[in-house]
Motif scaffolding. Structure first.
Motif, short mmCIF file in Angstrom:
data_model
loop_
_atom_site.label_atom_id
_atom_site.label_comp_id
_atom_site.label_asym_id
_atom_site.label_seq_id
_atom_site.Cartn_x
_atom_site.Cartn_y
_atom_site.Cartn_z
N LYS A 19 3.92 0.82 4.60
CA LYS A 19 2.58 1.38 4.76
C LYS A 19 1.54 0.47 4.12
O LYS A 19 0.47 0.21 4.70
CB LYS A 19 2.51 2.77 4.13
N ALA A 20 1.84 -0.02 2.91
CA ALA A 20 0.90 -0.91 2.22
C ALA A 20 0.69 -2.19 3.02
O ALA A 20 -0.45 -2.66 3.19
CB ALA A 20 1.43 -1.24 0.83
N GLN A 23 -1.47 -1.46 6.24
CA GLN A 23 -2.87 -1.15 5.96
C GLN A 23 -3.62 -2.35 5.41
O GLN A 23 -4.77 -2.59 5.79
CB GLN A 23 -2.95 0.04 5.00
N LYS A 47 -6.98 1.83 -3.86
CA LYS A 47 -7.48 1.89 -2.49
C LYS A 47 -6.46 2.56 -1.56
O LYS A 47 -6.82 3.37 -0.70
CB LYS A 47 -7.78 0.48 -1.99
N LEU A 48 -5.18 2.21 -1.75
CA LEU A 48 -4.12 2.72 -0.88
C LEU A 48 -3.50 4.01 -1.40
O LEU A 48 -2.66 4.61 -0.74
CB LEU A 48 -3.02 1.66 -0.71
N VAL A 55 2.69 -2.19 -3.35
CA VAL A 55 1.55 -3.08 -3.08
C VAL A 55 1.94 -4.53 -3.34
O VAL A 55 1.65 -5.42 -2.53
CB VAL A 55 0.33 -2.68 -3.96
#
Length: 230
Positions: A19-20, A23, A47-48, A55
């Motif tokens: 997901k990181a 995005q 932010k995420l 991350v």
């Protein structure tokens, strides 16, 4: 899935690292994270809305793709691209994608099998009529990725995808500085027709000319507006 954003739909069921990665990559390719900008792991995590570990793993993957540079004990910096970088990228894409298109043609696929390409070109035309350049760019990007997926050569696809992302990033950066992409849309329609005809040499040539023209237009824009990096 009603009421769920497209980016959220794409990440449902994926790990936090995936997901990181998705995005952050979207932010970079669509230039919401500007070339040369730096971000700490803490900023990105906030932010995420996730911890630093996924991350950091996403940053490593993005660095391997040439999109960012890891900053030790800090975070990442978004790597800029010069006009010379883009010329090299388009040279690679011209060679690799032209061969991918020829490989698709040699498989003698049915119109049904080539429907993803036809649908992408239709979406380009709809976007042009609506004067929605962002939607056009998304449909164009999908066309190129669909064509790669049909060539059934994993190594060729691996080489091309990273450079396609860089080309998409440049396209989004200059999207509103270009002429309306009518010719590009027509190019894709001609390519699909040539693939259906089974003429691999013509497809290869059409694709080569398409990418070479795109490179010339991009480099001309960068020079005209004195844009040194994107």
């Amino acid at each position: 899935m009603k009421g769920v954003s497209p980016i959220r739909q794409k990440t449902i069921g994926l790990s936090l690292k995936e997901k990181a990665y998705i995005q952050l990559k979207k932010e970079i390719l669509e230039n919401r994270m500007a070339p040369g900008a730096q971000f700490t792991e803490k900023e990105l995590s906030e932010k995420l809305e996730m911890s630093r570990t996924p991350v950091r793993e996403a940053i490593i993957k993005l660095q391997n793709e040439g999109l960012v540079k890891m900053i030790p004990n800090k975070g990442m910096g978004v790597l800029p691209l010069s006009a010379e970088d883009m010329q090299e990228i388009y040279t690679v894409l011209t060679c690799v994608e032209s061969e991918a298109a020829a490989l698709v043609t040699k498989q003698k696929m049915s119109p049904e099998e080539l429907e993803p390409l036809r649908k992408a070109t239709m979406n380009m035309e709809v976007a042009l009529d609506a004067e929605d350049l962002e939607a056009w760019a998304e449909a164009d990007d999908l066309y190129h990725k669909e064509l790669l997926s049909l060539c059934h050569n994993k190594r060729l696809v691996h080489i091309a995808l990273n450079y396609q992302d860089q080309a998409y990033r440049a396209r989004m950066f200059t999207l509103h500085l270009r002429r309306s992409p009518v010719q590009s849309t027509q190019d894709h329609k001609e390519q699909v027709a040539a693939i259906l005809s089974g003429d691999s040499d013509r497809v290869r040539e059409l694709y080569r000319r398409h990418r070479e023209r795109a490179a010339e237009e991009l480099i001309a824009i960068l020079h005209k507006f004195k844009i040194h990096t994107i």
